[in-house]
Design a protein around this motif. Structure first.
Motif, PDB file in Angstrom:
ATOM      1  N   UNK A 265       0.729  -1.213  -0.007  1.00  0.00           N
ATOM      2  CA  UNK A 265      -0.013   0.012  -0.091  1.00  0.00           C
ATOM      3  C   UNK A 265       0.545   1.175   0.073  1.00  0.00           C
ATOM      4  N   UNK A 266       1.832   1.089   0.630  1.00  0.00           N
ATOM      5  CA  UNK A 266       2.834   2.404   0.790  1.00  0.00           C
ATOM      6  C   UNK A 266       3.614   2.583  -0.372  1.00  0.00           C
ATOM      7  N   UNK A 267       3.765   1.480  -1.136  1.00  0.00           N
ATOM      8  CA  UNK A 267       4.381   1.638  -2.494  1.00  0.00           C
ATOM      9  C   UNK A 267       3.462   2.074  -3.662  1.00  0.00           C
ATOM     10  N   UNK A 268       2.264   1.634  -3.390  1.00  0.00           N
ATOM     11  CA  UNK A 268       1.148   1.947  -4.467  1.00  0.00           C
ATOM     12  C   UNK A 268       0.666   3.473  -4.359  1.00  0.00           C
TER      13      UNK A 268
ATOM     14  N   UNK B 149      -0.795   9.598  -8.444  1.00  0.00           N
ATOM     15  CA  UNK B 149      -0.761  10.995  -8.569  1.00  0.00           C
ATOM     16  C   UNK B 149      -0.945  11.740  -7.099  1.00  0.00           C
ATOM     17  N   UNK B 150      -0.233  12.943  -6.826  1.00  0.00           N
ATOM     18  CA  UNK B 150      -0.257  13.457  -5.603  1.00  0.00           C
ATOM     19  C   UNK B 150      -1.679  13.838  -5.223  1.00  0.00           C
ATOM     20  N   UNK B 151      -1.877  13.378  -3.957  1.00  0.00           N
ATOM     21  CA  UNK B 151      -3.312  13.707  -3.212  1.00  0.00           C
ATOM     22  C   UNK B 151      -4.311  12.495  -3.247  1.00  0.00           C
ATOM     23  N   UNK B 152      -3.755  11.518  -3.869  1.00  0.00           N
ATOM     24  CA  UNK B 152      -4.536  10.108  -3.784  1.00  0.00           C
ATOM     25  C   UNK B 152      -4.329   9.618  -2.548  1.00  0.00           C
ATOM     26  N   UNK B 153      -5.243   9.369  -1.690  1.00  0.00           N
ATOM     27  CA  UNK B 153      -5.204   8.755  -0.437  1.00  0.00           C
ATOM     28  C   UNK B 153      -5.401   7.512  -0.404  1.00  0.00           C
ATOM     29  N   UNK B 154      -4.641   6.615   0.290  1.00  0.00           N
ATOM     30  CA  UNK B 154      -4.819   5.121   0.319  1.00  0.00           C
ATOM     31  C   UNK B 154      -4.448   4.862   1.972  1.00  0.00           C
ATOM     32  N   UNK B 155      -5.535   4.720   2.776  1.00  0.00           N
ATOM     33  CA  UNK B 155      -5.344   4.550   4.036  1.00  0.00           C
ATOM     34  C   UNK B 155      -5.466   2.881   4.486  1.00  0.00           C
ATOM     35  N   UNK B 156      -5.422   2.413   5.543  1.00  0.00           N
ATOM     36  CA  UNK B 156      -5.703   0.685   5.818  1.00  0.00           C
ATOM     37  C   UNK B 156      -7.121   0.560   5.291  1.00  0.00           C
ATOM     38  N   UNK B 157      -8.017   1.464   5.464  1.00  0.00           N
ATOM     39  CA  UNK B 157      -9.540   1.044   4.940  1.00  0.00           C
ATOM     40  C   UNK B 157      -9.646   2.093   3.841  1.00  0.00           C
TER      41      UNK B 157
ATOM     42  N   UNK C  21     -12.277   0.560  -2.808  1.00  0.00           N
ATOM     43  CA  UNK C  21     -11.930  -0.139  -3.742  1.00  0.00           C
ATOM     44  C   UNK C  21     -12.085   0.514  -5.073  1.00  0.00           C
ATOM     45  N   UNK C  22     -13.270   0.865  -5.177  1.00  0.00           N
ATOM     46  CA  UNK C  22     -13.522   1.645  -6.519  1.00  0.00           C
ATOM     47  C   UNK C  22     -12.618   2.741  -6.739  1.00  0.00           C
ATOM     48  N   UNK C  23     -12.619   3.655  -5.756  1.00  0.00           N
ATOM     49  CA  UNK C  23     -11.709   4.727  -6.030  1.00  0.00           C
ATOM     50  C   UNK C  23     -10.288   4.605  -6.398  1.00  0.00           C
ATOM     51  N   UNK C  24      -9.959   3.467  -5.722  1.00  0.00           N
ATOM     52  CA  UNK C  24      -8.530   2.910  -5.943  1.00  0.00           C
ATOM     53  C   UNK C  24      -8.441   2.343  -7.376  1.00  0.00           C
TER      54      UNK C  24
ATOM     55  N   UNK D  41      12.204  -5.191 -16.527  1.00  0.00           N
ATOM     56  CA  UNK D  41      11.945  -6.550 -16.304  1.00  0.00           C
ATOM     57  C   UNK D  41      13.023  -7.285 -15.626  1.00  0.00           C
ATOM     58  N   UNK D  42      14.125  -6.619 -15.339  1.00  0.00           N
ATOM     59  CA  UNK D  42      14.890  -7.208 -14.358  1.00  0.00           C
ATOM     60  C   UNK D  42      14.616  -6.920 -12.768  1.00  0.00           C
ATOM     61  N   UNK D  43      14.049  -5.659 -12.861  1.00  0.00           N
ATOM     62  CA  UNK D  43      13.636  -5.471 -11.448  1.00  0.00           C
ATOM     63  C   UNK D  43      12.259  -6.001 -11.062  1.00  0.00           C
ATOM     64  N   UNK D  44      11.430  -6.365 -12.083  1.00  0.00           N
ATOM     65  CA  UNK D  44      10.254  -7.100 -11.781  1.00  0.00           C
ATOM     66  C   UNK D  44      10.770  -8.470 -11.302  1.00  0.00           C
ATOM     67  N   UNK D  45      11.639  -9.313 -11.908  1.00  0.00           N
ATOM     68  CA  UNK D  45      12.083 -10.455 -11.679  1.00  0.00           C
ATOM     69  C   UNK D  45      12.444 -10.371 -10.010  1.00  0.00           C
ATOM     70  N   UNK D  46      12.959  -9.373  -9.762  1.00  0.00           N
ATOM     71  CA  UNK D  46      13.752  -9.113  -8.233  1.00  0.00           C
ATOM     72  C   UNK D  46      12.665  -8.702  -7.221  1.00  0.00           C
ATOM     73  N   UNK D  47      11.204  -8.672  -7.795  1.00  0.00           N
ATOM     74  CA  UNK D  47      10.286  -7.999  -7.019  1.00  0.00           C
ATOM     75  C   UNK D  47      10.468  -6.544  -6.894  1.00  0.00           C
ATOM     76  N   UNK D  48      10.975  -6.019  -7.727  1.00  0.00           N
ATOM     77  CA  UNK D  48      10.987  -4.410  -7.554  1.00  0.00           C
ATOM     78  C   UNK D  48      10.407  -3.988  -8.674  1.00  0.00           C
ATOM     79  N   UNK D  49      10.239  -2.525  -8.741  1.00  0.00           N
ATOM     80  CA  UNK D  49       9.724  -1.916  -9.993  1.00  0.00           C
ATOM     81  C   UNK D  49       8.483  -2.283 -10.406  1.00  0.00           C
ATOM     82  N   UNK D  50       7.612  -2.701  -9.819  1.00  0.00           N
ATOM     83  CA  UNK D  50       6.293  -3.136 -10.174  1.00  0.00           C
ATOM     84  C   UNK D  50       5.261  -1.945 -10.614  1.00  0.00           C
ATOM     85  N   UNK D  51       4.599  -2.050 -11.532  1.00  0.00           N
ATOM     86  CA  UNK D  51       3.859  -0.991 -11.873  1.00  0.00           C
ATOM     87  C   UNK D  51       2.594  -0.939 -11.119  1.00  0.00           C
TER      88      UNK D  51
END
Length: 592
Positions: free
Chosen positions: A222-225, A230-238, A241-244, A275-285
């Motif tokens: 969640x923190x990475x997402x 964009x700036x201003x998009x709020x994602x908390x614990x709750x 889902x449609x807004x996200x 591709x290399x980052x995603x294989x390592x679990x990094x750089x996910x879209x």
């Protein structure tokens, strides 16, 4: 800042800096005893050769105060009495950088033109009574002073601990609770009998390690997402889902639009890197992250339906006396805990009248590894044995590489490979230790310290001494042992502190990533500074002490160089700790 003030980072931090300072003074004192040997080695009576005294502005000039001998002669390498084989071996196998300089062959005309082996030996006499007596006295004095200081340090630790009150001073932990003992009130009533004051808190930890791990993973995703949106998009614990879903779709379109503007070369390069980052679990879209978050949420809901058992119990008393009284009353032998048969314990110390509890003082709250509390001793010891076995394999592999490099290539390549191994292998060991099972972070750091110290000690001192031929021990050439050790000590004194100060990744985070952060939380995280790992600091400290005791006989000036290294290490580490680095307290209850 006094050493007692460093207790805010843990007692281990105070002990570390106190050890640095005291050991530096011990090395100076021991070095003063070796002034006799320094004067002996620098005298013409010891070395009647050309010597190294002409190097006024060169580091090699320091070797004039060592056992380096430039007075050599060529002699026939003959068979001593009783030895059936030639100690020089087959001259056809001599093909190293040492044997080309110190070994040779000649034709013996007096023996029918037979080829004989020659060695270029030193004629300096090291077997004098006074230098030998000084060396033995140095060893005994060093052992005595370090033993006395360790005793004093133990007393000082108690004083530091009493001056620094933490939750662990009031808390104990039960490591073997019955599986169905999940009621905190039952534990509170049991432990209240050992204290005049009441029990303040009682926490029953369950064997829900997988659930805790999934919750941590979800929060990280969640923190990475949030940083991808964009700036201003709020994602908390709750969150909605449609807004996200809408925010993620908009972010995806914006990203694809920006990627369409790139040229072909940039697209090809970024595609391979991504591709290399995603294989390592990094750089996910953002789409990948959101999909993983939804899958993780489903797994969490499934794990929440499982009925868990008690894994550990943390009991916090109102007073320190209550904790100590309970620990004393429940102090059972290892045999009693293994067999669950009480021989010396009172019946009131048995939980439910039949269970012998394994009770010990608790770690700090932020040092507890909640996902590993359910593991048994066999799993923990087995994981540590596997790590040590892999470390031993890495030591053997390093020994082979350094052996071949030292004997067949050159000193510069050997030094580069040695430094590279000392930098890369600790990263591998840190990764291996992260898979071990431990109850607290202090145990993790101790395991890491043992493995990295074992590798660096063998890699730096023992292997280098073994792979160096005896004739190259006290030579004056750059490839010889004492010259190599001297360069290593100077590097530890100057280069290592500067590399710690010029932390490339910290500079990159503060000046490149921080200005481009999308949230204030992300920006502040880039200003946190580098990590201060006490296990690695103790390893560097003990490595210097090992080098001084290992090579001080040949090079008594090493004691003063070692004191200088510890002096620079003391002030540079204190500066980094107070100004630049991040040191979490869980990493400081470590090695001492």
């Amino acid at each position: 800042t006094g050493e007692a003030s460093l207790n805010d980072w843990g007692i281990g931090m105070s002990m570390y800096f106190a050890s640095l300072r005291a050991t530096a003074f011990i090395l100076v004192f021991v070095g003063a005893l070796n002034v006799v040997n320094i004067l002996y080695y620098s005298n013409d009576d010891y070395d009647q050769g050309p010597g190294v005294r002409n190097f006024v502005f060169n580091l090699s000039a320091m070797l004039r105060y060592s056992a380096v001998c430039t007075d050599r002669e060529w002699v026939v390498c003959s068979n001593p009495d009783g030895l059936a084989t030639n100690p020089c071996g087959d001259s056809k196998k001599w093909d190293t950088i040492f044997t080309r300089k110190y070994y040779g062959t000649a034709i013996d005309d007096a023996n029918d033109g037979e080829e004989v082996a020659l060695v270029h030996r030193t004629t300096c006499d090291m077997a004098e009574l006074l230098p030998g007596a000084i060396n033995y006295a140095t060893l005994m004095l060093l052992v005595l002073l370090l033993t006395l200081y360790m005793w004093y340090l133990g007393k000082r630790e108690v004083r530091f601990d009493e001056d620094n009150t933490t939750p662990s001073d009031y808390t104990l932990v039960v490591r073997n609770p019955p599986n169905d003992a999940v009621d905190p009130d039952e534990w509170r009533d049991f432990f209240s009998t050992f204290s005049d004051k009441s029990v303040t808190l009682c926490t029953v930890a369950l064997n829900n390690g997988p659930l805790v791990a999934e919750l941590v993973t979800r929060r990280k995703l969640l923190r990475t997402l949030k940083r991808r949106l964009p700036v201003g998009a709020e994602i908390g614990v709750d969150f909605d889902e449609r807004a996200v879903d809408t925010a993620v779709e908009n972010a995806r379109r914006y990203r694809e639009g920006e990627e369409a503007k790139r040229n072909c070369f940039t697209k090809l390069l970024s595609c391979g890197f991504a591709t290399l980052q995603q294989l390592l679990g990094k750089g996910l879209t953002e789409s990948m992250l959101w999909e993983r978050i939804k899958n993780t949420t489903k797994e969490i809901k499934e794990l929440q339906q499982v009925e868990y058992k008690a894994a550990a119990v943390f009991v916090t008393f109102e007073t320190e006396l209550g904790q100590r009284t309970a620990l004393e009353a429940l102090n059972a032998s290892e045999l009693e805990m293994l067999t669950n048969v009480a021989t010396n314990l009172d019946v009131t110390a048995l939980f439910r009248g039949k269970v012998v509890l394994r009770v010990e003082e608790a770690s700090e709250p932020n040092a507890v590894r909640w996902t590993d509390l359910y593991t048994n001793s066999l799993s923990r010891y087995l994981s540590q044995i596997i790590t040590m076995a892999i470390t031993t394999g890495l030591v053997l592999l390093s020994a082979i590489v350094l052996y071949l490099t030292r004997l067949t290539v050159n000193t510069y390549t050997f030094a580069i490979i040695l430094s590279a191994l000392n930098s890369i292998i600790p990263i591998v060991l840190r990764l291996l230790v992260s898979y071990e099972k431990h109850y607290d972070e202090g145990s993790v750091q101790r395991s890491f310290y043992v493995n990295i110290t074992f590798f660096r000690w063998v890699n730096t001192a023992i292997i280098m001494r073994i792979v160096t031929p005896i004739l190259a021990t006290i030579g004056a050439e750059k490839i010889d042992l004492i010259n190599t050790v001297n360069s290593m000590m100077i590097s530890e004194m100057v280069v290592s502190p500067m590399l710690r100060y010029l932390d490339f990744f910290t500079i990159l985070n503060r000046h490149y990533f921080a200005p481009r952060a999308k949230t204030e939380e992300e920006m502040l995280s880039y200003f946190a500074g580098g990590w201060y790992n006490l296990a690695e600091r103790f390893t560097d400290f003990t490595k210097v002490l090992l080098l001084c005791t290992f090579f001080g006989t040949f090079y008594p000036l090493m004691y003063f160089l070692g004191a200088g290294i510890l002096f620079f290490q003391y002030w540079m580490d204190k500066f980094l700790l107070l100004v630049s680095c991040v040191c979490v307290s869980i990493a400081t209850y470590v090695v001492y």
